[in-house]
Structures are given as C-alpha cells and as structure tokens.
Scaffold this active site. Structure first.
Site, mmCIF file in Angstrom:
data_model
loop_
_atom_site.group_PDB
_atom_site.id
_atom_site.type_symbol
_atom_site.label_atom_id
_atom_site.label_comp_id
_atom_site.label_asym_id
_atom_site.label_seq_id
_atom_site.Cartn_x
_atom_site.Cartn_y
_atom_site.Cartn_z
ATOM 1 N N ASN B 57 0.617 -1.309 0.122
ATOM 2 C CA ASN B 57 0.223 -0.088 -0.116
ATOM 3 C C ASN B 57 0.875 1.220 0.092
ATOM 4 O OD1 ASN B 57 -2.008 -1.511 2.660
ATOM 5 N ND2 ASN B 57 -2.466 -1.767 0.278
ATOM 6 N N ALA B 121 -19.747 -5.229 -4.055
ATOM 7 C CA ALA B 121 -20.851 -5.403 -3.153
ATOM 8 C C ALA B 121 -20.774 -4.362 -2.413
ATOM 9 C CB ALA B 121 -20.081 -6.822 -2.491
ATOM 10 N N ARG B 123 -20.014 -1.118 -2.700
ATOM 11 C CA ARG B 123 -20.720 -0.014 -3.665
ATOM 12 C C ARG B 123 -22.356 -0.123 -3.719
ATOM 13 N NH1 ARG B 123 -15.616 -0.056 -6.982
ATOM 14 N NH2 ARG B 123 -14.788 2.105 -6.721
ATOM 15 N N CYS B 174 -16.041 -26.833 -18.163
ATOM 16 C CA CYS B 174 -15.159 -28.018 -18.966
ATOM 17 C C CYS B 174 -14.165 -27.352 -19.476
ATOM 18 C CB CYS B 174 -15.869 -28.480 -20.175
ATOM 19 S SG CYS B 174 -17.323 -27.437 -20.865
ATOM 20 N N CYS B 437 -34.856 0.836 -13.027
ATOM 21 C CA CYS B 437 -33.636 0.199 -12.283
ATOM 22 C C CYS B 437 -34.332 -0.686 -10.939
ATOM 23 C CB CYS B 437 -33.350 1.575 -11.548
ATOM 24 S SG CYS B 437 -31.994 1.211 -10.328
ATOM 25 N N CYS B 440 -33.487 1.635 -7.483
ATOM 26 C CA CYS B 440 -34.173 2.776 -7.064
ATOM 27 C C CYS B 440 -35.489 3.268 -7.739
ATOM 28 C CB CYS B 440 -33.188 4.038 -7.336
ATOM 29 S SG CYS B 440 -32.795 4.639 -9.138
#
Lengths: 345, 607
Positions: B57, B121, B123, B174, B437, B440
């Site tokens: 980081n 996830a 977000r 496969c 949507c 929302c």
C-alpha cells in the site's frame, strides 16, 4: 545523466513499489530510481508534487523554498507541522516529506531560486518550478533546456491551475502498444494440431520522439496572424488567464490575496484588459467570472494539478508514455482538464 | 480560505465547519481524500475501513508508513491527519460498512457520503443505504492511469445500479477441467485445486476431468449417456479430492502423478476433444527428475519473481509448497481449512507451480510468479497520482453539493491521453434515474429465468439475492395469498428450507417472490420465469439483460458506464452464472472509445 548504476532492485523496493512496477514496468522504476529532481516552492501545489515524486521513488528530491511558514501555510499543505511557524518552509516540510519514503534522498534548501548560480541546476535531471515569477521561469527554462534538463512549471490560483513542460527539442520515449498477433496458419498436420497459443495480452514497446519549445516561445505566441486568429476558437482561454495571473504576480510580487480582495479584483480586471489588448485580442475573450475564483491555492485543485504534474515528471524521467505537450490547464469550476500546445510549429 | 471571500460563500464556509461527512474506505483514494477534506476546511469527518495496512500500500497510501504495517487503516489514517490538522474532528471505524450497525439512521447523520472502495458489493450496499437515507453520495474509482468520479442523488440522478454492470468474468467448467486454452484457465484451475486440497471444498470448483463435457461426445446419445453417468456417479462412489489427498498423506509426488499424469491420460481417452485441439501431454515425475539440468543463471536485471521457471523447477516448487501447506494444515488441527491468500508465500507458490505445470501440459508458454500473482490475485496496478487527481475531483463535487448547486455536478472521467477535443479530464452531465432500475425505481421489479425444480432455496438466497442483487440479509415471502416465508434473515429460522427446491413450495412459472433487505430498506419483486433450457453451467438469467456479451467498442457508451470496480471482485470465478467468457481485460480501453464524448470505463476486473 540518469544513473543506471545498481540494476538490482532490492526486495524492499520490489515489495513497496509492486503496484506501480506492475503498471509502468521495472525499467521505468529503475530510471526513476536514478533521477534527481529539484522542486521549487512548497506551497499547496509544491507539497502535492513532492509527495507524488517521493512516493514514486526518485533517487533524490531537493525542496527549495525561501519562504517562511505562516499560519496560512500550515493550513495550505500537509507536510508542515503546526508547530513550525516562523521556520523556513522547505526545512519545515523536510521531516514529513522524508517519512513518505525513506528510500528517497530528500534535501531542504532555504535559498531563493533567483540567487542560485547556473551550475546549481546542472545536478538535476528535472526541475519543477512552482510559485515563481514569469521572468524567473523563463530564465531557468532557458538555462536548463540548454543542458538537456527537463523543465516543468505549475501554479494554482483558486479554482484554476496549469502545468507546462519543456522536455527538449528531441525528446525520445517509448510507448506500449498491443502486439499484432499474426494468425497461425499451421494446419498442415493431419490432426489439425494448433501452435501454442500466443498470449493475447502481449504488448510491444515502440520508440517515439517529440519536440518541445521553450517557455518563452510558448508564452510569446503571436496572435495577430490570420492563422492564430483562426485557431482562437479552439484555444482554451485558460492560456490567457495564465498571462493575466503571471502579470499580476510580476506587478505585485504576490498572488491575488483574499485579504485585499477588492483592490486585487480591480487590478485583475485592469490587467485582463491590458494583457489582451497587448496581444491584439478582444477583452471579451476573458469575462469577469474568473476574478472571484482565482484567489488562494485551493487544496483539491492542488491535488488535481499536482497529480497530473507529478505524473508528467515520472513519465519524463522514465521516458515512457506519451507526454502531455506542452500545457495542461485545469478549471475546477467546470471540471475540465485540457492539454494543448502553444509555441512555434 | 477563499471561501470567506464573498457573501455567497459564507454559507458554504459555515456548512464546511458544521456538516458531518463520511468517507468509506481509507486506502488509495481514501488517504488522498481525507487530506483534501481537512485542508479544504471540512471539520467533522468519519472514516471507515475494515482493512489493515500492507507494505504494497505504501507506494500510494501516503498516510501510512512502514512501521504501521498490520495496523488498522482507518485508525492510522486518522492519526496521520491529526498530525497536520490537529483541530479536525475525525472518527475512525475499523469495521465493514456492511455491518448492520451502520443502518439508515447512521447514514442520515451525514450531509455527504464519499466512497473510496474497491469492490462492487460494498458499492451496491452503500448505494442503497444512501438512497434509503436520502444522502448524496459521491462515487469514484481508479485503475492504473484511469479514474472516474460521479454524483448520486436520489430522485435526481442515476443510482449506482441503474446501469447494469458487466457481470464478473467466469469460465465454463469444462474449459477449466478439460480444455484450457489460456493461462488464466490454468490459474483458475490451480486456485480451485488449492481449495479442494487445503481449503473449503466447493462443488463448483471441481478440478478432475469432466466426463459429462458435451464436447467429448461423438453424438447426442453419447452426450446424454455421459451426462447421466456423471450425475449418477455422484458423491457416493467418488472420493473427494481432499479425502483422496488425505489418504496419501498429501504425498506431493502422488498428488503430482494423479493431477499431471493420470488425469491427463484420462483426458486423452476423450478423443473427440483433441480432434481439433492440440492434445495435452502428461508429465511423469521420475522422468522429469532424471532429465533435470541445472537451472539457468537468473538474469540480474529482472525481479526474482519475474523469472519463468523451467518444468523441473515447477515440480520442485510444487513439492515444497505442498509440504508447507500440509504442515500449515496439520498445525491448525482436525477439519482445518486454509483460505487462499496471494500474500501467503506457500499458497502463491502452489498456484504458481500447479498452474504452470498445467500450462506446460497444454502447450502454453509458462508464466512468472509475478504474472501469475497478478492474475490469481486480481491485482490492479495503482499509483499515487491517479488517486490524487480523483480525490481532488471528489472534493470539488462535494463543494458543489454543499453549496446546493447539484445541477452543476458532473461525472468526470480521467483519461490517460487527451481526446480529440484535447480533454484529459472529461466532465459529463449526470443522467436522471433509470425508470426500470431494480434498485431505485419506486417499485423495483425483475424477472428471473430459472428452473424451479433444480434451483434450491439456498441458491436463491446466495447466488441470486446476495451475489446478483446485492442484498446482504434477505427476507423472502412468496406472493401466494398466504405470505409463505421462504427465507428469513434471522439465523436458523428457515435453515430447513435451504436444500429444498423452489418447486417444493409451489413456486412455478409466473410466481412472484417479494424479497426485502431490511437494513438497505430495499424491496425487490421477483417474477419467476420457469425454464428447462438454460445453458450448461448457468443457474439463472435475469431477463432483459445480456450481461454476457462483451459490449462492442462502438456501442453506446452509456450502456456500459461504470465505475472501476476494484480488485476485490471476481476473486473466485464461479461457474454458476453465464459461462461465456468475456473478452474484457485490463485497463486499456479500445482506442476509439478514448475519443467519444462520453468515454466509458468498463469494470476493471482483471479476470
């Protein structure tokens, strides 16, 4: 000359620089590692550039600033501790700057740019000037480009900011391009065996060159020619705003100050008219709006301009990727960031 | 300081001083953002991050130093900021934003929420919380040199989920098990193998040859026969990979010979597969050992990790890593499981060696550990400057919001090169919310195609509601006039339902399921469309979308407008959603996209 001594990257460097080596490659990182940079001015923009270059892992960064830390400068940048009032700004910034990356040699110099002898600049691979007057920038740019030292200039005025660079008349660099994969026509084998698959992610480095003019040439474009007038429509007005702000700095020895907002506003209006007039252009090219928004070095604008400027220095030192030629203008009101060339063709 | 300049900005100055803002994430964007916020004059800031500091980081998360490695990002970020701005009022949470403690009431405290996340996830979740609390959200993302910022305001703009985002890249079973053709297939196989041997076994992460592969059959009758044979075989006869490995004491050479010799020889018997493909070549440990020549001198100029090993080198790496992992497993005790971590040397060695051996078997050029780590670990290269620019833009948008100038907010794209109009930073007007949507819209509704007789309640919960529709703790009621509860978010309440099929509850074509996430204040009505014709490896399909097709570069950029999603996604490509691999990759946009007025950023999953 960028030193390429010690080609081995230590494990510590490999671990710390991992995420950027994966972006610009090991070769670029080595070139950065061999580069020395001079940064003049440790205001809001200077601090951003310092941070970006130190994190990138240059060999050395010299912080040059003769100014003293004031109450305002404490709030303007993040390297100066609050207890440092009265100290020299470069020296006060040193500790936090060094802590950003102990592998970089960070120096602080309390001197003035204008007092430095010519050969002072020769020890650097790149020079970055912030908060300097137009004449000073022109002079340093002249000197450095003669010695093939890369020059960068930048400032932030309220919501507005710019960056300029001069990488010399014959700047060579590499650009990464996707490798053209020739279709494998090897199906002579009865069983239809195919060749081993070529990695679709393969790229190749292409050598390119670009030419840059001096700051003097860039600022002294002749707008009276027909060609220039035609180009005016596509010309970002930020270029002319820069002229106004540089003139203000030359005349007043400082930037527009919120403490004297009214008189400075008046002066800006006047300078705008004078500058455009002298260039042979209509005063209406730059309307009054800018006046309210060019006071003080806004932190988020310093972050944007400092980010772009920092990355340009990294690109130039590593000689990788297409450089922005030769100005970048940011308008924080509109969210516009434009690159354009000014100078002789 | 400028803000004290004019009367119209005094109000803004006041807002800066009194308002509370939330920063979700204290990483690359987060560090830069916190710095900008305090220097701009924001006084009351809360920051949350579940992560701890890692040495990788330090090239960009400048609030952290080497001595902080291992500590909480949110905590250290706060301390560092206080160093240069002691008067800032910062609250740090070392926690996940998806923790139910952070409910709608929590979000309502803030005038502004700014995301600095690296996964979809979270977000999605913050998007819903901000809609529920009606708080403006500034969303952003970066990958390499590229970045993006946008503003989300309920009722005014698109929410984060208005535009369908391209689904995580997956590969058919496969391809992974029988016919890999690219290094990534081998790497995914190696990660599956890790889990089968040392981690949590997953039925969707099979590594053994797939006898039911439709491509292996010479005619349709054979295909059916193969399919039913493989199904009947089931768990009764076949020993799990882990059990088998245990029975050999995790003997590396026995493992090697099974995976890289015996199983390959089995694949060779499925001769139709190799009619038009180059056949794999099995490896034999003893033969390789005898042929082994001393390793070439490593070229000094590259990183150690960037060397490509020879085959015998891989064999040795495989053996050593298995031995190390075996000990780790034994230390942890009975029924222990390891979790794959790219920063765990043995785990990374294992995947590197296993993947490379498989690449060699299938005639692919082998890859260095450095490259394998990128792909296996979904590493997105990152630098300080891109994050610095984006964080600056976030604050500028924030100031517009606080000034009540929402109409001047923009989506801004940061490109690598200027477009034809010379723009490096491209602002675009925000779009209004999408009427359809599924998040929302006023009464969100979707239609999902699935087989009610083959889809379990658990699948509905985990694969559909959580993974696909971003719910964290769903409750599901059947609209059958009785309000039958299918799934309860309360632990244990409906556990008995998990292994049952939807049809067991009378769910059929046309049934409607009301799904709620209480925390997100989100209700989604699902219309069930029963089908028996789904593609192999596909469990369900959301009607009205074609998330699979890699959007062609010339298409309307608005269709694929999305923030760089981050590296935490697609860690384990699953076989449960659409099997078509996308041709999406890396961060290089097709050239022509660079020049459209609205350049779009695809999701930056590496794989």
């Amino acid at each position: 000359m960028i030193e390429k001594e010690d080609p081995i990257i230590s494990e510590e460097e490999a671990a710390q620089y991992d995420r950027q080596i994966r972006l610009w490659g090991l070769d670029a990182q080595k070139r950065l590692r061999g580069s020395r940079v001079l940064l003049a001015g440790l205001g809001g923009l200077g601090a951003e550039v310092a941070k970006n270059l130190i994190l990138a892992g240059v060999k050395g960064l010299t912080l040059l600033d003769h100014e003293q830390v004031t109450e305002e400068s404490c709030r303007a940048q993040f390297l100066v501790p609050v207890s440092a009032r009265g100290q020299n700004r470069a020296q006060a910034s040193l500790e936090r700057a060094q802590n950003l990356n102990p592998m970089v040699e960070v120096h602080a110099d309390p001197g003035r740019v204008e007092d430095k002898p010519d050969d002072f600049f020769l020890q650097f691979d790149a020079v970055c000037l912030t908060g300097c007057s137009r004449d000073l920038m022109v002079r340093v740019d002249q000197l450095c480009s003669q010695h093939r030292i890369k020059v960068f200039c930048g400032d932030v005025y309220g919501y507005y900011g710019y960056m300029f660079c001069n990488l010399g008349q014959e700047y060579s660099y590499v650009e990464e391009k996707p490798k053209v994969v020739k279709p494998s026509g090897d199906s002579s084998d009865g069983s239809g065996a195919k060749k081993a698959k070529v990695d679709p992610n393969e790229t190749t480095m292409v050598k390119k060159t670009a030419s840059f003019c001096t700051l003097k040439e860039a600022l002294e474009v002749d707008w009276t020619t027909e060609k220039a007038k035609a180009a005016l429509k596509k010309t970002p007005v930020d270029y002319f705003l820069l002229h106004v702000l540089l003139k203000f700095r030359t005349d007043k020895g400082r930037d527009p100050d919120p403490q004297s907002s009214e008189e400075d506003g008046e002066l800006l209006r006047q300078i705008r008219s004078d500058v455009l007039d002298a260039l042979g252009l209509s005063a209406s090219l730059l309307n009054d709006d800018f006046i309210s928004y060019c006071f003080s070095e806004m932190s988020p604008v310093c972050a944007v301009v400092g980010g772009v400027l920092g990355q340009e220095v990294v690109k130039a030192l590593s000689q990788r990727d297409v450089p922005h030629r030769n100005f970048f203008f940011f308008d924080g009101r509109k969210g516009n960031g434009m690159v354009d060339y000014f100078g002789p063709n | 300081v400028f803000i004290l300049l004019f009367p119209q900005t005094w109000k803004l100055a006041d807002s800066l001083y009194t308002c509370k803002v939330l920063v979700v994430g204290a990483g690359g964007i987060g560090c830069e953002l916190l710095k900008n916020l305090v220097l701009t004059g924001f006084k009351n800031i809360e920051v949350i991050d579940l992560d701890t500091i890692d040495v990788s980081n330090l090239n960009r998360q400048f609030l952290f130093q080497k001595k902080h490695v291992g500590k909480s990002k949110a905590q250290v970020a706060k301390e560092s900021v206080l160093q240069f701005c002691p008067s800032a009022n910062i609250t740090a949470y070392h926690d996940s934003i998806m923790n139910p403690d952070y409910n709608v009431e929590f979000f309502r405290k803030f005038m502004l929420v700014m995301n600095a996340l690296d996964n979809r996830a979270a977000r999605n979740h913050v998007n819903r919380m901000c809609l529920a609390a009606d708080v403006p959200l500034i969303e952003s993302g970066t990958a390499g040199y590229l970045g993006q910022v946008t503003v989300i305001k309920k009722g005014l703009t698109e929410c984060y989920e208005c535009q369908p985002k391209p689904a995580q890249k997956t590969f058919p079973g496969c391809t992974i098990r029988n016919t890999p053709s690219e290094p990534i297939h081998c790497i995914v196989w190696a990660k599956y193998l890790f889990n089968q041997l040392f981690g949590e076994e997953d039925a969707d992460q099979e590594v053994s040859p797939d006898t039911a592969d439709p491509e292996a059959a010479w005619n349709p009758e054979e295909a059916t026969a193969r399919a039913s044979a493989s199904e009947k075989d089931g768990d009764v006869k076949r020993v799990s990979t882990k059990e088998w490995a245990r029975s050999t004491g995790y003997d590396p050479i026995k493992l090697f010979n099974k995976l890289f010799k015996d199983d390959i020889m089995y694949l060779l018997t499925m001769d139709k597969l190799w009619k038009k493909r180059k056949a794999p070549t099995p490896l034999d440990w003893t033969q390789l050992e005898n042929k082994a020549s001393p390793q070439e001198e490593s070229p000094a100029s590259g990183l150690k990790d960037q060397q490509v090993l020879g085959v015998w080198g891989c064999c040795q790496l495989f053996k050593h890593s298995v031995e190390t992992l075996r000990s780790e497993l034994r230390e942890k005790g009975d029924n222990a499981e390891l979790v794959w971590d790219k920063d765990d040397p043995a785990a990374m060695d294992f995947v590197t060696s296993a993947a490379n051996l498989r690449m060699h078997i299938f005639s692919m050029n082998m890859k260095s550990r450095f490259d394998v780590k990128s792909m296996a670990g979904n590493i997105i290269p990152a630098i300080a400057t891109t994050n610095a620019v984006i964080a600056g833009l976030i604050v500028l948008e924030g100031l517009k919001i606080l000034s009540g100038e929402l109409e001047s907010c923009r989506t801004i794209f940061l490109n690598k090169c200027p477009n034809v109009r010379k723009k490096l930073l491209v602002p675009c007007v925000l779009d209004p919310p999408s009427k359809n949507c599924y998040v929302c819209a006023s009464k969100p509704e979707v239609t999902v195609k699935l087989n009610v007789q083959k889809t379990t309640v658990l699948s509905l919960q985990d694969r559909i509601l959580k993974e696909r529709f971003g719910m964290v703790a769903p409750d599901v009621q059947i609209e059958d006039g009785k309000g039958t509860i299918l799934i309860s978010s309360e632990e244990g309440e409906t556990e008995a339902n998990n292994s049952k099929y939807l049809s067991d509850f009378g769910i059929r074509n046309g049934s409607r399921l009301q799904s709620d996430d209480f925390l997100q204040d989100y209700t989604l009505l699902i219309n069930v469309l029963h089908t028996e014709e789904l593609e192999r490896d596909v469990e369900f399909e959301v009607v009205g979308e074609a998330p699979d097709k890699a959007p062609p570069p010339q298409s309307n950029p608005e269709e694929v407008n999305s923030i760089t999603n981050g590296n935490k996604d697609s860690a384990q490509p699953s076989t449960s959603s659409k099997g078509q691999p996308q041709t999406r990759k890396t961060q290089k946009l097709p050239d022509d996209l660079q020049f459209t007025e609205k350049p779009s950023l695809y999701c930056f999953f590496y794989y």
